[in-house]
Design an enzyme around this catalytic site. Structure first.
Site, mmCIF file in Angstrom:
data_model
loop_
_atom_site.group_PDB
_atom_site.id
_atom_site.type_symbol
_atom_site.label_atom_id
_atom_site.label_comp_id
_atom_site.label_asym_id
_atom_site.label_seq_id
_atom_site.Cartn_x
_atom_site.Cartn_y
_atom_site.Cartn_z
ATOM 1 C CD GLU A 146 50.208 66.569 59.106
ATOM 2 O OE1 GLU A 146 49.856 66.541 57.921
ATOM 3 O OE2 GLU A 146 50.591 65.564 59.730
ATOM 4 N NE ARG A 193 46.177 64.436 58.188
ATOM 5 C CZ ARG A 193 45.075 63.812 57.791
ATOM 6 N NH1 ARG A 193 43.928 63.990 58.422
ATOM 7 N NH2 ARG A 193 45.123 62.976 56.803
ATOM 8 C CB SER A 228 52.575 65.587 55.649
ATOM 9 O OG SER A 228 52.284 64.415 54.932
HETATM 10 C C1 LIG Z 1 57.191 59.130 59.326
HETATM 11 C C2 LIG Z 1 55.917 59.796 59.796
HETATM 12 C C3 LIG Z 1 54.719 59.563 59.124
HETATM 13 C C4 LIG Z 1 53.547 60.179 59.552
HETATM 14 N N1 LIG Z 1 52.376 59.915 58.876
HETATM 15 C C5 LIG Z 1 51.224 60.476 59.295
HETATM 16 C C6 LIG Z 1 49.997 60.204 58.606
HETATM 17 O O1 LIG Z 1 49.952 59.444 57.648
HETATM 18 N N2 LIG Z 1 48.876 60.808 59.052
HETATM 19 C C7 LIG Z 1 48.879 61.648 60.119
HETATM 20 O O2 LIG Z 1 47.801 62.151 60.477
HETATM 21 N N3 LIG Z 1 50.011 61.909 60.799
HETATM 22 C C8 LIG Z 1 51.179 61.345 60.414
HETATM 23 N N4 LIG Z 1 52.347 61.623 61.070
HETATM 24 C C9 LIG Z 1 52.319 62.554 62.202
HETATM 25 C C10 LIG Z 1 52.203 61.854 63.583
HETATM 26 O O3 LIG Z 1 52.589 60.521 63.503
HETATM 27 C C11 LIG Z 1 50.816 61.898 64.152
HETATM 28 O O4 LIG Z 1 50.364 63.226 64.270
HETATM 29 C C12 LIG Z 1 50.732 61.246 65.541
HETATM 30 O O5 LIG Z 1 49.405 61.123 65.959
HETATM 31 C C13 LIG Z 1 51.523 61.992 66.610
HETATM 32 O O6 LIG Z 1 51.565 61.166 67.751
HETATM 33 P P1 LIG Z 1 52.650 61.343 68.865
HETATM 34 O O7 LIG Z 1 52.248 60.444 69.992
HETATM 35 O O8 LIG Z 1 53.986 61.149 68.331
HETATM 36 O O9 LIG Z 1 52.386 62.852 69.293
HETATM 37 P P2 LIG Z 1 53.497 63.955 69.673
HETATM 38 O O10 LIG Z 1 54.290 64.303 68.480
HETATM 39 O O11 LIG Z 1 54.246 63.538 70.889
HETATM 40 O O12 LIG Z 1 52.557 65.190 70.047
HETATM 41 C C14 LIG Z 1 51.846 65.865 69.039
HETATM 42 C C15 LIG Z 1 50.881 66.868 69.702
HETATM 43 O O13 LIG Z 1 49.894 66.149 70.430
HETATM 44 C C16 LIG Z 1 49.943 66.507 71.814
HETATM 45 N N5 LIG Z 1 49.675 65.278 72.583
HETATM 46 C C17 LIG Z 1 50.261 64.073 72.450
HETATM 47 N N6 LIG Z 1 49.697 63.191 73.295
HETATM 48 C C18 LIG Z 1 48.733 63.867 73.967
HETATM 49 C C19 LIG Z 1 47.800 63.516 74.997
HETATM 50 N N7 LIG Z 1 47.734 62.284 75.503
HETATM 51 N N8 LIG Z 1 46.968 64.484 75.446
HETATM 52 C C20 LIG Z 1 47.013 65.741 74.962
HETATM 53 N N9 LIG Z 1 47.869 66.130 73.992
HETATM 54 C C21 LIG Z 1 48.720 65.201 73.510
HETATM 55 C C22 LIG Z 1 51.341 67.060 72.048
HETATM 56 O O14 LIG Z 1 51.391 67.934 73.157
HETATM 57 C C23 LIG Z 1 51.577 67.773 70.730
HETATM 58 O O15 LIG Z 1 50.900 69.013 70.752
HETATM 59 C C24 LIG Z 1 53.554 61.028 60.678
HETATM 60 C C25 LIG Z 1 54.763 61.252 61.354
HETATM 61 C C26 LIG Z 1 55.935 60.648 60.924
HETATM 62 C C27 LIG Z 1 57.211 60.879 61.670
#
Ligand SMILES: Cc1cc2nc3c(=O)[nH]c(=O)nc-3n(C[C@H](O)[C@H](O)[C@H](O)COP(=O)(O)OP(=O)(O)OC[C@H]3O[C@@H](n4cnc5c(N)ncnc54)[C@H](O)[C@@H]3O)c2cc1C
Length: 377
Positions: free
Chosen positions: A369, A185, A264
């Protein structure tokens, strides 16, 4: 723009400035402009791993909304084609497109693509390596940030390179897998407090086969009626993963109040032998001699202990709350949920209570996380 509307928690105050970047050129330009003005910058994907302060973000928020997918490495350009869930049919580009069956193919995805749509497309195309990551919310560009993983797969295993805009040099750059610093992670991108790199596109190397990669996660293998280490049809794996995730409130579903979370909230702690022995002693003292602390091998003599187990055994069960709108999910002990009336402050108060309770009981420090914006735990 209120960030609560753009995060899966439904929490977070206003952004001083908000830009939605639908093309790579717009994305780079928005980042350049914010950096030139000296304003703080927040890159936003799907907002599924963000805990934003109730006060909001006093700077520019750039939402990554770029689209595009092609076979092969390199830049993504041109309009979307038709077919294949909105992606170009067959080989839209170069490289892996001409490989014979049984080989690997390279697929490059724009950062703003919806992650689960990408996974669905790869499964439909007979490409294996991402099927266990079905149903993870967010955008493709965020997957390298915390090395997204679930059900025995993580993107570090299939990413070949990440193309970024480097805010220090002002250039685009290609970062190969071995320089991404992937760990459990985490990655160089997540560890870098200055957020130097804006991910523009991610290239994956996927196996051209309709069967999944070997299934490492016992619960998933059992759901599919196979032994751990066996394979199954990727289409079936995808369905089984989504079903398992749904049962835990781990897919985004407006009808499921337990899905208003960041998934998580804490990472599973990785313990050395003395720390594990201390947890075992505390568990025996509290729950009796027969108590076995679950653990998974994490290499180098270390073990990963499920944070959910520690939280439950420290006395924080499903639904636990402090009466102010934030609670533990009714389906999964590791998810903290905004039941509708929570604030970021109340969610963090709950997280602190749990963190401190686990520490007092087992001597283990849980770390969050999600990425915390304008707040600390
Ligand atoms: C219901 C639920 C279930 C989940 N299950 C999992 C799981 O099973 N496994 C897991 O690993 N995660 C899980 N997550 C967490 C999440 O989905 C992941 O971390 C996902 O990759 C975040 O993507 P996002 O586009 O929403 O990022 P955001 O939440 O918008 O951003 C997260 C971080 O990444 C940065 N970021 C985003 N895009 C970019 C980019 N293009 N360039 C540079 N930085 C960037 C942001 O600035 C921030 O620091 C879950 C979340 C939820 C709500």
């Amino acid at each position: 723009m209120n960030l609560a509307e753009l995060t899966t928690l439904g929490l977070g105050g206003p952004a001083r400035r908000f830009v939605r970047a639908a093309t790579e050129a717009d994305l780079i330009e928005a980042v350049r402009a914010a950096d030139a003005s000296g304003e703080p910058l927040l890159i936003l994907g799907g907002g599924s791993n963000l805990v934003v302060a109730d006060q909001g973000f006093d700077g520019t928020v750039v939402q990554v909304a770029t689209t595009g997918l092609r076979r092969g490495p390199g830049a993504i350009g041109g309009p979307r084609g038709s077919g294949g869930k909105g992606f170009p049919p067959g080989a839209a580009g170069v490289g892996g497109g001409s490989l014979p069956p049984g080989q690997h193919r390279l697929v490059t995805v724009a950062a703003g693509e919806d992650w689960d749509t990408v996974v669905a497309w790869t499964v439909a195309e007979g490409l294996a390596g991402l099927e266990c990551l079905s149903g993870v919310p967010g955008r493709a560009g965020a997957t390298p940030i915390q090395n997204v993983g679930a059900y025995g797969q993580e993107v570090a295993e299939t990413i070949t390179e990440v193309r970024t805009y480097d805010r220090v040099t002002g250039q685009t750059t290609m970062i190969p897998n071995d320089r991404c610093g992937f760990g459990y992670r985490t990655s160089v991108f997540k560890r870098d407090e200055a957020r130097r790199h804006v991910v523009l596109a991610v290239t994956f190397r996927l196996a051209e086969q309709s069967a999944s990669t070997p299934l490492r996660y016992p619960e998933l293998a059992a759901a599919l009626g196979v032994a751990p280490g066996d394979q199954a049809a990727s289409t079936e794996v995808r369905s089984a993963v989504i079903e398992l995730r749904r049962s835990k409130g781990m897919v985004i579903d407006a009808a499921d109040p337990d899905a208003r979370s960041v998934g998580s909230f804490f990472v599973n702690p990785v313990l050395d032998a003395p720390a594990l022995a201390a947890v075992e002693a505390a568990a025996r003292a509290r729950y009796g001699d027969g108590t076995r602390v679950p653990r998974f091998d994490a290499g180098d003599g270390l073990v990963k202990v499920p944070a959910a187990w520690l939280i439950e055994r420290a006395g924080f069960g499903k639904g636990y709350n402090l009466g102010d709108g934030a609670r533990i999910s009714s389906k999964h002990t590791l998810a903290l949920v905004n039941s509708g009336s929570a604030t970021t402050a109340s969610l963090l108060a709950l997280a602190r209570r749990i963190r401190d309770g686990v520490h007092d009981t087992f001597g283990v420090s849980l770390t969050p996380e999600p990425v915390l914006v304008g707040v600390t735990l």
